[in-house]
Design a protein around this motif. Structure first.
Motif, PDB file in Angstrom:
ATOM      1  N   GLY A  83       7.579  16.501  40.729  1.00 42.73           N
ATOM      2  CA  GLY A  83       6.782  17.488  40.004  1.00 42.73           C
ATOM      3  C   GLY A  83       7.576  18.618  39.373  1.00 42.73           C
ATOM      4  N   ASP A  85      10.094  20.376  36.338  1.00 41.64           N
ATOM      5  CA  ASP A  85      10.209  20.375  34.880  1.00 41.64           C
ATOM      6  C   ASP A  85      11.491  19.609  34.529  1.00 41.64           C
ATOM      7  OD1 ASP A  85      10.786  20.922  32.258  1.00 41.64           O
ATOM      8  OD2 ASP A  85      11.021  23.089  32.553  1.00 41.64           O
ATOM      9  N   ARG A 282       0.974  20.140  38.848  1.00 40.76           N
ATOM     10  CA  ARG A 282       2.102  19.465  38.177  1.00 40.76           C
ATOM     11  C   ARG A 282       1.782  18.032  37.793  1.00 40.76           C
ATOM     12  NH1 ARG A 282       5.556  23.320  36.915  1.00 40.76           N
ATOM     13  NH2 ARG A 282       7.058  21.641  36.575  1.00 40.76           N
TER      14      ARG A 282
END
Ligand code: AMP
Ligand code: MN
Ligand code: MN
Ligand code: MN
Length: 284
Positions: A83, A85, A282
């Motif tokens: 989850g 970036d 997420r």
């Protein structure tokens, strides 16, 4: 959120040491009823966009993923990240560094194997590699099976690729602190992968769990293809004791090699916080 969810948050594609593409894995996961999926290639997030797009096209929920190789008290430990970036610069750079020593290590492994009469293992392993930065022991194992030295990859690991064996080369991976930090500062959750695999003493395992938590780690794999049914219970108890969320994943690598199919493990035991509860915002 309930623990009763067919989540498979651990598997590998050709971007690391799996044999299927991210798209083929997504289709296989969907066909097996997976509701929430993550592709977790070793030390690499190059397959994330393809995996997320394939999951979306199939109407399957997706979390970004990776599995980071860590050296802890002289042993290799794997930390799954979920989850995060995938464009986060510190994570991208940390993974790049972690991948860095693999080519040199592979050449040393090949030298070790040539001393016991197995020639050309580096070139042989390369034929099985989808991503040259990620040449791994698995690719050597596939070459030794193909060339008839062993019947199956498990036998190759036992005879040639584990500590004390001719093709084993000790390697220094990322630190526990760095791996957990790269994941968490990128907005993800760090998870101790398949804890029963490490064969740690009670003291070593205590040190792993407490240091992992101190660095900001939040999860542990409870139901994984690497655990026995008895170990599901042992690590469900550990998750509660340490206050960690629980994860579930097959660690699927290949239809020909993996004993655990995507999405076919038992559900997480109840009375655990599933990692997907921490990651609700997420999920793609
Ligand atoms: P590496 O990162 O190059 O050290 O390779 C580690 C990978 O080898 C793991 O992620 C597994 O896919 C595979 N592996 C490790 N031990 C075994 C084993 N006993 N049998 C089959 N595959 C194994
Ligand atoms: Mn692997
Ligand atoms: Mn692993
Ligand atoms: Mn794995």
């Amino acid at each position: 959120m309930t623990t009763i969810l067919n989540a498979d948050l651990h598997c590998h594609s050709v971007v690391s040491d799996g044999t299927l593409t991210p798209e083929a894995l997504a289709q296989r996961a969907k066909a097996n009823g997976v509701e929430l999926w993550a592709l977790t290639d070793h030390d690499e997030i190059g397959g994330q966009q393809r995996a997320a797009a394939a999951a979306k096209a199939l109407g399957m929920k997706y979390l970004t993923g990776t599995e980071i190789s860590v050296t802890f008290v002289g042993h290799t430990v794997h930390i799954v990240g979920l989850g995060f970036d995938a464009d986060n610069p510190a994570l991208v750079e940390g993974l790049r560094q972690t991948r860095g020593g693999r080519e040199q290590r592979a050449m040393e492994m090949s030298d070790g194997l040539s001393k016991v009469g197995i020639k050309g293992a580096y070139e042989g392993a390369l034929k099985f590699v989808g991503n040259p930065e990620l040449i791994s022991r698995t690719h050597f194992a596939r070459f030794l099976v193909e060339s008839g030295v062993c019947k199956e990859t498990n036998e190759v690991f036992r005879k040639f690729l584990t500590e004390g064996k001719p093709g084993f080369v000790a390697h220094r991976w990322a630190s526990l602190k760095d791996a957990v930090t790269w994941i968490t500062q990128a907005g993800g959750v760090a998870v101790i992968a398949h804890p029963a695999r490490y064969k740690f003493t009670a003291n070593e395992e205590f040190a792993l769990f407490t240091e992992f938590k101190a660095h900001g780690g939040q999860g542990v794999e409870v139901v994984t293809g690497s655990h026995s049914v008895a170990e599901y219970q042992i690590y469900a108890d550990a998750a509660r004791e340490y206050g960690l969320a629980a994860s579930r994943g097959s660690d699927f690598h290949s239809p020909d090699e993996s004993h655990t199919e995507l999405g076919t493990l038992p559900y997480l035991p109840g009375q655990l916080t599933p990692v997907w509860e921490l990651l609700a915002s997420r999920i793609q």
